[in-house]
Design a protein around this motif. Structure first.
Motif, mmCIF file in Angstrom:
data_model
loop_
_atom_site.group_PDB
_atom_site.id
_atom_site.type_symbol
_atom_site.label_atom_id
_atom_site.label_comp_id
_atom_site.label_asym_id
_atom_site.label_seq_id
_atom_site.Cartn_x
_atom_site.Cartn_y
_atom_site.Cartn_z
ATOM 1 N N ASN A 143 -50.933 6.714 43.164
ATOM 2 C CA ASN A 143 -51.774 7.559 44.021
ATOM 3 C C ASN A 143 -53.107 6.917 44.381
ATOM 4 O O ASN A 143 -54.121 7.607 44.541
ATOM 5 C CB ASN A 143 -52.016 8.917 43.333
ATOM 6 C CG ASN A 143 -50.725 9.664 43.061
ATOM 7 O OD1 ASN A 143 -49.857 9.762 43.927
ATOM 8 N ND2 ASN A 143 -50.582 10.187 41.850
ATOM 9 N N PHE A 144 -53.113 5.602 44.535
ATOM 10 C CA PHE A 144 -54.328 4.883 44.937
ATOM 11 C C PHE A 144 -54.323 4.666 46.445
ATOM 12 O O PHE A 144 -53.382 4.079 46.994
ATOM 13 C CB PHE A 144 -54.400 3.518 44.244
ATOM 14 C CG PHE A 144 -55.100 3.517 42.913
ATOM 15 C CD1 PHE A 144 -56.181 2.660 42.679
ATOM 16 C CD2 PHE A 144 -54.686 4.347 41.889
ATOM 17 C CE1 PHE A 144 -56.819 2.646 41.442
ATOM 18 C CE2 PHE A 144 -55.319 4.333 40.651
ATOM 19 C CZ PHE A 144 -56.392 3.487 40.432
ATOM 20 N N ASN A 163 -47.651 0.523 43.298
ATOM 21 C CA ASN A 163 -48.480 1.688 43.578
ATOM 22 C C ASN A 163 -47.505 2.822 43.836
ATOM 23 O O ASN A 163 -46.772 2.817 44.828
ATOM 24 C CB ASN A 163 -49.373 1.451 44.796
ATOM 25 C CG ASN A 163 -50.350 2.605 45.048
ATOM 26 O OD1 ASN A 163 -50.541 3.475 44.212
ATOM 27 N ND2 ASN A 163 -50.980 2.598 46.221
ATOM 28 N N GLN A 164 -47.432 3.766 42.908
ATOM 29 C CA GLN A 164 -46.482 4.870 43.024
ATOM 30 C C GLN A 164 -47.131 5.990 43.827
ATOM 31 O O GLN A 164 -48.127 6.571 43.403
ATOM 32 C CB GLN A 164 -46.073 5.361 41.624
ATOM 33 C CG GLN A 164 -44.942 6.378 41.664
ATOM 34 C CD GLN A 164 -44.553 6.872 40.292
ATOM 35 O OE1 GLN A 164 -44.621 8.077 40.019
ATOM 36 N NE2 GLN A 164 -44.139 5.975 39.405
ATOM 37 N N TRP A 190 -42.560 8.509 44.897
ATOM 38 C CA TRP A 190 -42.295 9.747 44.157
ATOM 39 C C TRP A 190 -42.032 10.865 45.152
ATOM 40 O O TRP A 190 -42.453 10.785 46.299
ATOM 41 C CB TRP A 190 -43.391 10.081 43.161
ATOM 42 C CG TRP A 190 -44.794 10.377 43.620
ATOM 43 C CD1 TRP A 190 -45.853 9.524 43.581
ATOM 44 C CD2 TRP A 190 -45.314 11.629 44.116
ATOM 45 N NE1 TRP A 190 -47.001 10.149 44.030
ATOM 46 C CE2 TRP A 190 -46.686 11.444 44.354
ATOM 47 C CE3 TRP A 190 -44.754 12.877 44.355
ATOM 48 C CZ2 TRP A 190 -47.513 12.456 44.851
ATOM 49 C CZ3 TRP A 190 -45.563 13.895 44.853
ATOM 50 C CH2 TRP A 190 -46.935 13.676 45.089
ATOM 51 N N SER A 191 -41.287 11.867 44.708
ATOM 52 C CA SER A 191 -40.772 12.913 45.594
ATOM 53 C C SER A 191 -40.058 12.291 46.795
ATOM 54 O O SER A 191 -40.324 12.640 47.952
ATOM 55 C CB SER A 191 -41.902 13.835 46.081
ATOM 56 O OG SER A 191 -41.392 14.991 46.717
ATOM 57 N N GLY A 234 -37.217 -1.007 51.827
ATOM 58 C CA GLY A 234 -37.880 -1.844 50.826
ATOM 59 C C GLY A 234 -38.720 -1.127 49.804
ATOM 60 O O GLY A 234 -39.572 -1.748 49.163
ATOM 61 N N ARG A 235 -38.479 0.171 49.626
ATOM 62 C CA ARG A 235 -39.210 0.917 48.597
ATOM 63 C C ARG A 235 -38.329 1.132 47.374
ATOM 64 O O ARG A 235 -37.111 1.225 47.477
ATOM 65 C CB ARG A 235 -39.660 2.283 49.133
ATOM 66 C CG ARG A 235 -40.747 2.200 50.179
ATOM 67 C CD ARG A 235 -41.137 3.584 50.674
ATOM 68 N NE ARG A 235 -40.081 4.228 51.442
ATOM 69 C CZ ARG A 235 -39.855 4.002 52.741
ATOM 70 N NH1 ARG A 235 -40.581 3.123 53.413
ATOM 71 N NH2 ARG A 235 -38.887 4.647 53.377
ATOM 72 N N GLN A 236 -38.972 1.245 46.216
ATOM 73 C CA GLN A 236 -38.265 1.658 45.022
ATOM 74 C C GLN A 236 -38.379 3.168 44.929
ATOM 75 O O GLN A 236 -39.415 3.744 45.294
ATOM 76 C CB GLN A 236 -38.855 0.987 43.780
ATOM 77 C CG GLN A 236 -37.907 0.935 42.599
ATOM 78 C CD GLN A 236 -38.231 1.937 41.510
ATOM 79 O OE1 GLN A 236 -39.215 2.669 41.586
ATOM 80 N NE2 GLN A 236 -37.413 1.964 40.478
ATOM 81 N N VAL A 237 -37.326 3.842 44.485
ATOM 82 C CA VAL A 237 -37.308 5.304 44.508
ATOM 83 C C VAL A 237 -37.063 5.876 43.122
ATOM 84 O O VAL A 237 -36.386 5.273 42.291
ATOM 85 C CB VAL A 237 -36.236 5.843 45.484
ATOM 86 C CG1 VAL A 237 -36.648 5.582 46.912
ATOM 87 C CG2 VAL A 237 -34.870 5.221 45.194
ATOM 88 N N ILE A 238 -37.616 7.071 42.891
ATOM 89 C CA ILE A 238 -37.508 7.709 41.580
ATOM 90 C C ILE A 238 -37.105 9.171 41.776
ATOM 91 O O ILE A 238 -37.919 10.088 41.605
ATOM 92 C CB ILE A 238 -38.847 7.623 40.820
ATOM 93 C CG1 ILE A 238 -39.395 6.201 40.851
ATOM 94 C CG2 ILE A 238 -38.669 8.061 39.367
ATOM 95 C CD1 ILE A 238 -40.822 6.101 40.379
ATOM 96 N N PRO A 239 -35.862 9.450 42.144
ATOM 97 C CA PRO A 239 -35.434 10.843 42.247
ATOM 98 C C PRO A 239 -35.358 11.489 40.872
ATOM 99 O O PRO A 239 -35.277 10.796 39.848
ATOM 100 C CB PRO A 239 -34.037 10.728 42.879
ATOM 101 C CG PRO A 239 -33.542 9.386 42.433
ATOM 102 C CD PRO A 239 -34.773 8.503 42.430
ATOM 103 N N LYS A 240 -35.378 12.814 40.839
ATOM 104 C CA LYS A 240 -35.333 13.545 39.581
ATOM 105 C C LYS A 240 -34.383 14.730 39.688
ATOM 106 O O LYS A 240 -34.194 15.299 40.764
ATOM 107 C CB LYS A 240 -36.722 14.042 39.174
ATOM 108 C CG LYS A 240 -37.362 14.986 40.187
ATOM 109 C CD LYS A 240 -38.718 15.489 39.734
ATOM 110 C CE LYS A 240 -38.620 16.517 38.626
ATOM 111 N NZ LYS A 240 -38.101 17.831 39.080
#
Length: 292
Positions: A143-144, A163-164, A190-191, A234-240
């Protein structure tokens, strides 16, 4: 095209899977089972945070899994109450103990905390020490905004590996993504399917007509279409999720490819709507991070 995910190589040379599993808002008592389901599905990156209160559940699931430590990439975040040089060194000890490991693969600062950015800088310098000492394999931020990243880059030595930030079709933060790319900082989304936000009359990208139509074309779900969109850009993803079926569904995104036109149609859904964490008063959150 392969049916298997590949990895991103971070600035430190560490490899990070394209898709990870997040546990934000997952109740501590449900975390171990959810992470166990993710590991059984094939996820090899688990993203947690001290402020989530569920690092112990992540550690429990990893211990249950029987997987080698080198095969599971563990990421956590330092919360703002533990910013400061010595405080952040201790924050690592708390997180590592809860996770049940000696080394954390990726440790990042959870927020920029602009109100006390001097403490943020000292916290990041502590991360640099942890990196040099081999206690973490990579460091980064979350969140920067560019203005915060610029100051951080000017006052520290190690470029953040990641940078997430919030990224999904309705909130794309293209300027921030471009800044990340310029400085070889990987954008972690994220999200990534927009599930944490509602827009206008309450719709989310999961209900969007464009995404739904593309999903029908490929015989996939809207969530799978969005995750594939992130990967191809080209993004890394973090689903939940805490549901095994949904956890498995979110991982099944490597056997199809979106066309350039489909990517452009999703890009065009940007609504510019985001809650900017930079503007929040974190002193009012009252989140304390207990000892292990």
């Amino acid at each position: 095209m392969t049916n298997e995910q590949t990895t991103f190589t971070l600035g430190s040379g560490v490899e990070l899977p394209q898709i990870g599993f997040g546990v934000y808002q997952t109740p501590p008592e449900e975390t171990a089972d959810a992470v166990q389901a993710a590991l059984e599905t094939g996820y090899r990156h688990i993203d947690t945070a001290a402020a989530y209160g569920n690092e112990k559940g992540v550690g429990e699931a990893f211990e249950r899994s029987g997987l080698d430590r080198a095969d599971v990439f563990l990421e956590s975040k330092v919360w703002v109450v533990d910013y400061g040089y010595e405080e952040t060194l201790h924050a690592f000890e708390k997180s590592a103990a809860k996770l049940g490991v000696d080394q954390i693969d990726l440790l990042i600062l959870h927020q920029a905390y602009p109100k006390r950015f001097d403490r943020t800088i000292q916290a990041y310098k502590a991360l640099e020490t942890l990196l040099a000492d081999g206690k973490v394999r990579a460091i980064g931020v979350s969140n920067f905004l560019p203005v915060r990243l610029e100051r951080l880059l000017n006052e520290t030595d190690v470029v953040p590996a990641v940078n997430q930030i919030e990224v999904h079709p309705y909130t794309q933060q293209r300027e921030l993504q471009a800044f990340n790319r310029e400085h070889r900082i990987l954008t972690q989304a994220w999200s990534p399917i927009g599930g944490m936000r509602t827009y206008g009359d309450g719709d989310t990208p999961l209900k969007d007509e464009t995404i739904t139509a593309i999903a029908q074309t490929h015989g996939k779900t809207p969530a799978q279409i969005m995750l594939r969109w992130h990967i191809q850009e080209g993004r890394q993803v973090i689903p939940k999720s805490v549901r095994p079926a949904r956890i498995a569904e979110n991982f099944d995104v490597f056997d199809f490819e979106l066309s350039a036109d489909e990517i452009a149609r999703i890009d065009a859904l940007e609504q510019g709507m985001t809650m900017v964490p930079d503007e929040l008063d974190f002193d009012t959150f009252s989140i304390e991070i207990p000892e292990a």
